[in-house]
Design a protein around this motif. Sequence first.
Motif, PDB file in Angstrom:
ATOM      1  N   ARG A 102       0.835  -1.195   0.000  1.00 38.88           N
ATOM      2  CA  ARG A 102       0.000   0.000   0.000  1.00 38.88           C
ATOM      3  C   ARG A 102       0.879   1.257   0.000  1.00 38.88           C
ATOM      4  N   ASN A 103       2.165   1.088  -0.240  1.00 36.87           N
ATOM      5  CA  ASN A 103       3.130   2.174  -0.059  1.00 36.87           C
ATOM      6  C   ASN A 103       3.650   2.746  -1.370  1.00 36.87           C
ATOM      7  N   PHE A 104       3.216   2.201  -2.508  1.00 37.60           N
ATOM      8  CA  PHE A 104       3.722   2.676  -3.798  1.00 37.60           C
ATOM      9  C   PHE A 104       2.980   3.934  -4.240  1.00 37.60           C
ATOM     10  N   ASP A 105       3.640   4.688  -5.107  1.00 32.77           N
ATOM     11  CA  ASP A 105       3.149   6.003  -5.496  1.00 32.77           C
ATOM     12  C   ASP A 105       2.152   5.911  -6.650  1.00 32.77           C
ATOM     13  N   VAL A 106       1.001   5.341  -6.345  1.00 30.89           N
ATOM     14  CA  VAL A 106      -0.118   5.358  -7.287  1.00 30.89           C
ATOM     15  C   VAL A 106      -1.396   5.447  -6.453  1.00 30.89           C
ATOM     16  N   ALA A 107      -2.047   6.610  -6.517  1.00 33.74           N
ATOM     17  CA  ALA A 107      -3.241   6.874  -5.706  1.00 33.74           C
ATOM     18  C   ALA A 107      -2.982   6.573  -4.233  1.00 33.74           C
ATOM     19  N   TRP A 108      -1.734   6.836  -3.791  1.00 35.14           N
ATOM     20  CA  TRP A 108      -1.341   6.470  -2.421  1.00 35.14           C
ATOM     21  C   TRP A 108      -2.166   7.217  -1.379  1.00 35.14           C
ATOM     22  N   ASP A 109      -2.440   8.494  -1.629  1.00 37.96           N
ATOM     23  CA  ASP A 109      -3.187   9.327  -0.673  1.00 37.96           C
ATOM     24  C   ASP A 109      -4.668   8.974  -0.772  1.00 37.96           C
ATOM     25  N   PHE A 110      -5.025   7.829  -0.201  1.00 40.32           N
ATOM     26  CA  PHE A 110      -6.370   7.274  -0.429  1.00 40.32           C
ATOM     27  C   PHE A 110      -7.473   8.142   0.157  1.00 40.32           C
ATOM     28  N   ARG A 111      -7.175   8.909   1.213  1.00 36.43           N
ATOM     29  CA  ARG A 111      -8.208   9.783   1.780  1.00 36.43           C
ATOM     30  C   ARG A 111      -8.658  10.825   0.759  1.00 36.43           C
ATOM     31  N   ARG A 112      -7.732  11.237  -0.081  1.00 37.15           N
ATOM     32  CA  ARG A 112      -8.050  12.213  -1.126  1.00 37.15           C
ATOM     33  C   ARG A 112      -8.569  11.551  -2.384  1.00 37.15           C
ATOM     34  N   THR A 113      -7.947  10.457  -2.801  1.00 39.32           N
ATOM     35  CA  THR A 113      -8.210   9.916  -4.132  1.00 39.32           C
ATOM     36  C   THR A 113      -9.395   8.962  -4.203  1.00 39.32           C
ATOM     37  N   PHE A 114      -9.757   8.323  -3.083  1.00 38.17           N
ATOM     38  CA  PHE A 114     -10.839   7.346  -3.090  1.00 38.17           C
ATOM     39  C   PHE A 114     -12.079   7.879  -2.378  1.00 38.17           C
ATOM     40  N   ALA A 115     -13.196   7.267  -2.693  1.00 39.78           N
ATOM     41  CA  ALA A 115     -14.421   7.556  -1.951  1.00 39.78           C
ATOM     42  C   ALA A 115     -14.256   7.085  -0.504  1.00 39.78           C
ATOM     43  N   PRO A 116     -14.994   7.682   0.422  1.00 36.91           N
ATOM     44  CA  PRO A 116     -14.859   7.277   1.831  1.00 36.91           C
ATOM     45  C   PRO A 116     -15.143   5.791   2.038  1.00 36.91           C
ATOM     46  N   ASP A 117     -14.255   5.150   2.774  1.00 40.18           N
ATOM     47  CA  ASP A 117     -14.420   3.732   3.147  1.00 40.18           C
ATOM     48  C   ASP A 117     -14.511   2.797   1.946  1.00 40.18           C
ATOM     49  N   ALA A 118     -13.911   3.197   0.823  1.00 40.29           N
ATOM     50  CA  ALA A 118     -14.041   2.395  -0.390  1.00 40.29           C
ATOM     51  C   ALA A 118     -12.798   1.583  -0.716  1.00 40.29           C
ATOM     52  N   VAL A 119     -11.730   1.697   0.081  1.00 47.39           N
ATOM     53  CA  VAL A 119     -10.468   1.087  -0.309  1.00 47.39           C
ATOM     54  C   VAL A 119      -9.860   0.331   0.868  1.00 47.39           C
ATOM     55  N   SER A 120      -9.130  -0.720   0.559  1.00 48.53           N
ATOM     56  CA  SER A 120      -8.471  -1.546   1.574  1.00 48.53           C
ATOM     57  C   SER A 120      -7.138  -0.909   1.949  1.00 48.53           C
ATOM     58  N   ALA A 121      -7.178   0.093   2.831  1.00 52.37           N
ATOM     59  CA  ALA A 121      -5.983   0.835   3.233  1.00 52.37           C
ATOM     60  C   ALA A 121      -6.273   1.535   4.549  1.00 52.37           C
ATOM     61  N   SER A 122      -5.203   1.926   5.265  1.00 59.78           N
ATOM     62  CA  SER A 122      -5.365   2.611   6.543  1.00 59.78           C
ATOM     63  C   SER A 122      -4.233   3.610   6.737  1.00 59.78           C
ATOM     64  N   ASP A 123      -4.562   4.772   7.323  1.00 55.31           N
ATOM     65  CA  ASP A 123      -3.528   5.731   7.707  1.00 55.31           C
ATOM     66  C   ASP A 123      -3.260   5.702   9.212  1.00 55.31           C
ATOM     67  N   ASP A 124      -3.744   4.663   9.867  1.00 56.08           N
ATOM     68  CA  ASP A 124      -3.477   4.451  11.290  1.00 56.08           C
ATOM     69  C   ASP A 124      -2.153   3.701  11.429  1.00 56.08           C
ATOM     70  N   PRO A 125      -1.120   4.325  11.999  1.00 57.93           N
ATOM     71  CA  PRO A 125       0.180   3.658  12.088  1.00 57.93           C
ATOM     72  C   PRO A 125       0.178   2.410  12.954  1.00 57.93           C
ATOM     73  N   CYS A 126      -0.913   2.176  13.681  1.00 60.57           N
ATOM     74  CA  CYS A 126      -1.009   0.967  14.497  1.00 60.57           C
ATOM     75  C   CYS A 126      -1.925  -0.083  13.872  1.00 60.57           C
ATOM     76  N   ASN A 127      -2.451   0.194  12.679  1.00 64.98           N
ATOM     77  CA  ASN A 127      -3.243  -0.823  12.001  1.00 64.98           C
ATOM     78  C   ASN A 127      -2.351  -2.014  11.681  1.00 64.98           C
ATOM     79  N   LYS A 128      -2.753  -3.203  12.084  1.00 62.93           N
ATOM     80  CA  LYS A 128      -1.863  -4.357  11.982  1.00 62.93           C
ATOM     81  C   LYS A 128      -1.568  -4.758  10.543  1.00 62.93           C
ATOM     82  N   TYR A 129      -2.506  -4.495   9.635  1.00 60.23           N
ATOM     83  CA  TYR A 129      -2.363  -5.053   8.291  1.00 60.23           C
ATOM     84  C   TYR A 129      -2.144  -4.036   7.181  1.00 60.23           C
TER      85      TYR A 129
END
Length: 359
Positions: A153-180
């Motif tokens: 989830r760290n590569f530079d393609v639509a990485w800023d998911f909060r901006r680029t994706f609809a809310p809650d539409a993508v398998s990603a997290s900006d929580d540094p404690c998210n396990k996965y």
Amino acid sequence: MSYLSFEEIVTGVRNLATEYGAFCDLVTLPNTSVEARDVLALALGDTRGPEVRTVVYVGGVHAREWIPPDALLYFAADLLEARRAGTGLSWGDARISAEELGRIFGTLQLVILPCANPDGRIYSQEVDPDWRKNRARNVRPDGGVCHGVDINRNFDVAWDFRRTFAPDAVSASDDPCNKYLYVGPEAASEPETANIVWLLDHFTGTGWYLDIHSAVPAIYHNWGLDELQSDAPGMNFLNPAHDGQRGIAGDTLYREFIEPADATEMARLSRLMAEEIRKVRGDEYEVSASFSLYATSGASDDYAYSRHRADTGKAKVLGFTMECGHAFQPEFAEAEEVMREVSAALARFAADVSSVAPV
């Protein structure tokens, strides 16, 4: 036998480069891992170098997926032994003839990175079998520490998911404690990510990129950002007018543009690999665009394919993800069967593209 430790993988890579120097070069990636381990790859072919037509195979991005690194190392060993002996290879009813193997080595370079995330593999094998990420140290605002970034989830393609994706539409997290699914503090922030970027930058003849994961089983191709369309070129990951719209299945507001010829070729090659896997022992792998699993931001296969659109000076690279087998860490006898499936599919892929001009 059992799964290889990272140290055994390193030893195996070095030994292959020494034993088969006529057909193989050792590639030391420029960035050590977060915990300062060397990351090694192999370049296979009768002719090797940055400008040779290249297929890149990567494994071990996700630590808990133990099969892909072993599969890629054994695959490299089988290819090199057969090339030197002038023989073919077989896995069940899947076969590569000596002539096909000679064409692969004579017209292509196969760059094989067995274990992209060494720290994560070690942690998964020694501490937490469910560990997926690398071992980056993430300091929270309150001063606490969590570990790990999801490399895929760290590569530079639509990485800023909060901006680029609809809310809650993508398998990603900006929580540094998210396990996965923690995406990291910025795009390509991790040395393990930067190494894969370097492979694509350095081997400028690369036309195909395959990231080997487990376990669905399936073979996916671009895109993972959204469903595909070929009618509206302006509807693409670079266009900020569509920010906040991506990632919703079944809608008509946004779909990711793909050239029709690319979509056709990716689907063809994916089906080709799935058919070769079926020949090994009858296992059936799904074939589809990556989005069919779930929407992803910052994934390596999408990054590989996005490069030629973000920078027209870069070559087009078709991106694939293989999700091999049915479990992350099956009993080793089952893992060996899955490794045979992976080898058969990757060999057939190379044999096919060795005789086809890049898209």
